[in-house]
Design a protein around this motif. Structure first.
Motif, PDB file in Angstrom:
ATOM      1  N   ALA A   1     -80.760  -7.935  27.234  1.00 52.29           N
ATOM      2  CA  ALA A   1     -79.501  -8.678  27.214  1.00 52.29           C
ATOM      3  C   ALA A   1     -79.739 -10.157  26.893  1.00 52.29           C
ATOM      4  CB  ALA A   1     -78.787  -8.526  28.554  1.00 52.29           C
ATOM      5  N   ALA A   2     -80.811 -10.718  27.428  1.00 52.83           N
ATOM      6  CA  ALA A   2     -81.131 -12.124  27.135  1.00 52.83           C
ATOM      7  C   ALA A   2     -81.477 -12.301  25.659  1.00 52.83           C
ATOM      8  CB  ALA A   2     -82.284 -12.597  28.019  1.00 52.83           C
TER       9      ALA A   2
ATOM     10  N   ALA B   1     -66.201 -16.403  12.048  1.00 51.22           N
ATOM     11  CA  ALA B   1     -66.408 -17.376  13.119  1.00 51.22           C
ATOM     12  C   ALA B   1     -65.778 -16.884  14.425  1.00 51.22           C
ATOM     13  CB  ALA B   1     -65.815 -18.731  12.717  1.00 51.22           C
ATOM     14  N   VAL B   2     -64.584 -16.339  14.353  1.00 53.61           N
ATOM     15  CA  VAL B   2     -63.914 -15.817  15.559  1.00 53.61           C
ATOM     16  C   VAL B   2     -64.710 -14.641  16.127  1.00 53.61           C
ATOM     17  CG1 VAL B   2     -61.831 -14.635  16.385  1.00 53.61           C
ATOM     18  CG2 VAL B   2     -61.624 -16.653  14.919  1.00 53.61           C
ATOM     19  N   ASP B   3     -65.129 -13.729  15.258  1.00 53.73           N
ATOM     20  CA  ASP B   3     -65.923 -12.579  15.710  1.00 53.73           C
ATOM     21  C   ASP B   3     -67.250 -13.023  16.325  1.00 53.73           C
ATOM     22  OD1 ASP B   3     -63.915 -10.876  14.871  1.00 53.73           O
ATOM     23  OD2 ASP B   3     -64.951 -10.275  13.024  1.00 53.73           O
ATOM     24  N   ALA B   4     -67.860 -14.049  15.739  1.00 57.04           N
ATOM     25  CA  ALA B   4     -69.131 -14.550  16.266  1.00 57.04           C
ATOM     26  C   ALA B   4     -68.947 -15.134  17.661  1.00 57.04           C
ATOM     27  CB  ALA B   4     -69.723 -15.596  15.319  1.00 57.04           C
ATOM     28  N   VAL B   5     -67.860 -15.857  17.879  1.00 57.16           N
ATOM     29  CA  VAL B   5     -67.591 -16.427  19.204  1.00 57.16           C
ATOM     30  C   VAL B   5     -67.327 -15.301  20.213  1.00 57.16           C
ATOM     31  CG1 VAL B   5     -65.962 -17.807  20.561  1.00 57.16           C
ATOM     32  CG2 VAL B   5     -66.787 -18.649  18.360  1.00 57.16           C
ATOM     33  N   LYS B   6     -66.551 -14.303  19.810  1.00 58.09           N
ATOM     34  CA  LYS B   6     -66.301 -13.162  20.702  1.00 58.09           C
ATOM     35  C   LYS B   6     -67.600 -12.443  21.044  1.00 58.09           C
ATOM     36  CE  LYS B   6     -61.596 -12.078  19.196  1.00 58.09           C
ATOM     37  NZ  LYS B   6     -60.763 -11.067  18.497  1.00 58.09           N
ATOM     38  N   SER B   7     -68.442 -12.223  20.052  1.00 64.30           N
ATOM     39  CA  SER B   7     -69.725 -11.556  20.282  1.00 64.30           C
ATOM     40  C   SER B   7     -70.606 -12.371  21.217  1.00 64.30           C
ATOM     41  CB  SER B   7     -70.466 -11.332  18.966  1.00 64.30           C
ATOM     42  OG  SER B   7     -69.780 -10.416  18.169  1.00 64.30           O
ATOM     43  N   PHE B   8     -70.613 -13.685  21.019  1.00 70.62           N
ATOM     44  CA  PHE B   8     -71.411 -14.555  21.871  1.00 70.62           C
ATOM     45  C   PHE B   8     -70.928 -14.497  23.315  1.00 70.62           C
ATOM     46  CE2 PHE B   8     -71.752 -18.657  24.024  1.00 70.62           C
ATOM     47  CZ  PHE B   8     -73.115 -18.709  24.186  1.00 70.62           C
ATOM     48  N   LEU B   9     -69.612 -14.590  23.509  1.00 71.93           N
ATOM     49  CA  LEU B   9     -69.075 -14.557  24.866  1.00 71.93           C
ATOM     50  C   LEU B   9     -69.368 -13.222  25.548  1.00 71.93           C
ATOM     51  CD1 LEU B   9     -65.679 -16.403  24.346  1.00 71.93           C
ATOM     52  CD2 LEU B   9     -67.760 -17.279  25.434  1.00 71.93           C
ATOM     53  N   GLN B  10     -69.276 -12.121  24.809  1.00 73.35           N
ATOM     54  CA  GLN B  10     -69.585 -10.812  25.373  1.00 73.35           C
ATOM     55  C   GLN B  10     -71.073 -10.706  25.707  1.00 73.35           C
ATOM     56  OE1 GLN B  10     -67.304  -8.290  26.224  1.00 73.35           O
ATOM     57  NE2 GLN B  10     -69.142  -7.664  27.320  1.00 73.35           N
ATOM     58  N   ALA B  11     -71.920 -11.202  24.815  1.00 70.50           N
ATOM     59  CA  ALA B  11     -73.370 -11.165  25.057  1.00 70.50           C
ATOM     60  C   ALA B  11     -73.733 -12.026  26.268  1.00 70.50           C
ATOM     61  CB  ALA B  11     -74.133 -11.633  23.813  1.00 70.50           C
ATOM     62  N   ALA B  12     -73.067 -13.166  26.418  1.00 69.25           N
ATOM     63  CA  ALA B  12     -73.331 -14.036  27.567  1.00 69.25           C
ATOM     64  C   ALA B  12     -72.923 -13.342  28.864  1.00 69.25           C
ATOM     65  CB  ALA B  12     -72.592 -15.363  27.407  1.00 69.25           C
ATOM     66  N   SER B  13     -71.777 -12.697  28.839  1.00 71.20           N
ATOM     67  CA  SER B  13     -71.317 -11.959  30.018  1.00 71.20           C
ATOM     68  C   SER B  13     -72.265 -10.808  30.355  1.00 71.20           C
ATOM     69  CB  SER B  13     -69.912 -11.424  29.760  1.00 71.20           C
ATOM     70  OG  SER B  13     -69.476 -10.629  30.829  1.00 71.20           O
ATOM     71  N   ASP B  14     -72.679 -10.067  29.339  1.00 73.07           N
ATOM     72  CA  ASP B  14     -73.613  -8.948  29.545  1.00 73.07           C
ATOM     73  C   ASP B  14     -74.948  -9.438  30.094  1.00 73.07           C
ATOM     74  OD1 ASP B  14     -71.632  -7.289  28.563  1.00 73.07           O
ATOM     75  OD2 ASP B  14     -72.579  -7.024  26.592  1.00 73.07           O
ATOM     76  N   ALA B  15     -75.431 -10.562  29.579  1.00 70.25           N
ATOM     77  CA  ALA B  15     -76.713 -11.102  30.037  1.00 70.25           C
ATOM     78  C   ALA B  15     -76.623 -11.541  31.495  1.00 70.25           C
ATOM     79  CB  ALA B  15     -77.141 -12.277  29.156  1.00 70.25           C
TER      80      ALA B  15
ATOM     81  N   GLU C   1     -72.639 -20.654  31.018  1.00 70.57           N
ATOM     82  CA  GLU C   1     -73.519 -20.542  29.850  1.00 70.57           C
ATOM     83  C   GLU C   1     -74.969 -20.817  30.216  1.00 70.57           C
ATOM     84  OE1 GLU C   1     -74.171 -22.357  25.367  1.00 70.57           O
ATOM     85  OE2 GLU C   1     -72.708 -23.278  26.683  1.00 70.57           O
ATOM     86  N   ILE C   2     -75.831 -19.967  29.710  1.00 71.65           N
ATOM     87  CA  ILE C   2     -77.270 -20.189  29.815  1.00 71.65           C
ATOM     88  C   ILE C   2     -77.657 -20.964  28.558  1.00 71.65           C
ATOM     89  CG2 ILE C   2     -79.530 -19.087  29.926  1.00 71.65           C
ATOM     90  CD1 ILE C   2     -78.090 -16.596  31.069  1.00 71.65           C
ATOM     91  N   THR C   3     -78.202 -22.154  28.742  1.00 74.74           N
ATOM     92  CA  THR C   3     -78.531 -22.983  27.581  1.00 74.74           C
ATOM     93  C   THR C   3     -79.679 -22.362  26.796  1.00 74.74           C
ATOM     94  OG1 THR C   3     -80.153 -24.338  28.730  1.00 74.74           O
ATOM     95  CG2 THR C   3     -77.839 -25.066  28.843  1.00 74.74           C
TER      96      THR C   3
END
Length: 152
Positions: A41-42, A77-91, A113-115
């Motif tokens: 996940a990380a 760009a919108v999809d990338a932000v959604k993917s990032f937020l989901q990945a951050a939540s999953d991590a 957010e994990i920097t």
């Protein structure tokens, strides 16, 4: 001839080890699976952080006009932000699953957010800890009130 006491003790030892060892191996396997899930996940978060580059050329989007290309880039760009937020939540969720073994990792899951620097440190830490997955890492309270890991 084996004395009856030695035979009884050997039988008891065999039964005890027969019950204990498989349980211990199962616990180790489950703990290592949690570390593997957190590590994956990380890494996915690290990949999602960069998303789709905004300089994707028209030849890749197959847009027929600049306006259509701009719309596609905006969707990326919108999809990338959604993917990032989901990945951050999953991590964060996967790291929180390690609480029984590594409560000191709360500093990673207990925030939005994990920097990028923390993510590098976290990946190294998870890789090291998965080698001894059943080891318990303690949290020591320091003067500032923040939790800090104690040397393991």
């Amino acid at each position: 001839m084996i004395p009856p006491l030695i035979a009884a003790l050997a039988s008891l030892l065999g039964v005890t080890l027969g019950v204990y060892l498989p349980r211990r191996f199962d616990q180790r396997f489950a703990a290592r699976a949690r570390y593997d899930a957190a590590l994956m996940a990380a890494c996915k978060l690290q990949a999602a952080r960069h998303g789709v580059a905004p300089n994707v050329g028209m030849q890749y989007t197959r847009a027929v006009s600049q306006e259509e290309h701009d719309r596609i880039i905006q969707e990326f760009a919108v999809d990338a932000v959604k993917s990032f937020l989901q990945a951050a939540s999953d991590a964060r969720a996967a790291i929180a699953e390690l609480y029984p073994y590594s409560p000191d990792l709360k500093r990673y899951w207990d925030k939005f957010e994990i920097t990028e620097d923390e993510l590098e440190e976290l990946i190294v830490l998870l890789t090291q800890r998965r080698k001894r997955p059943l080891k318990r890492y303690q949290v020591e309270e320091i003067a500032s009130g923040r939790a800090a890991p104690t040397p393991g």
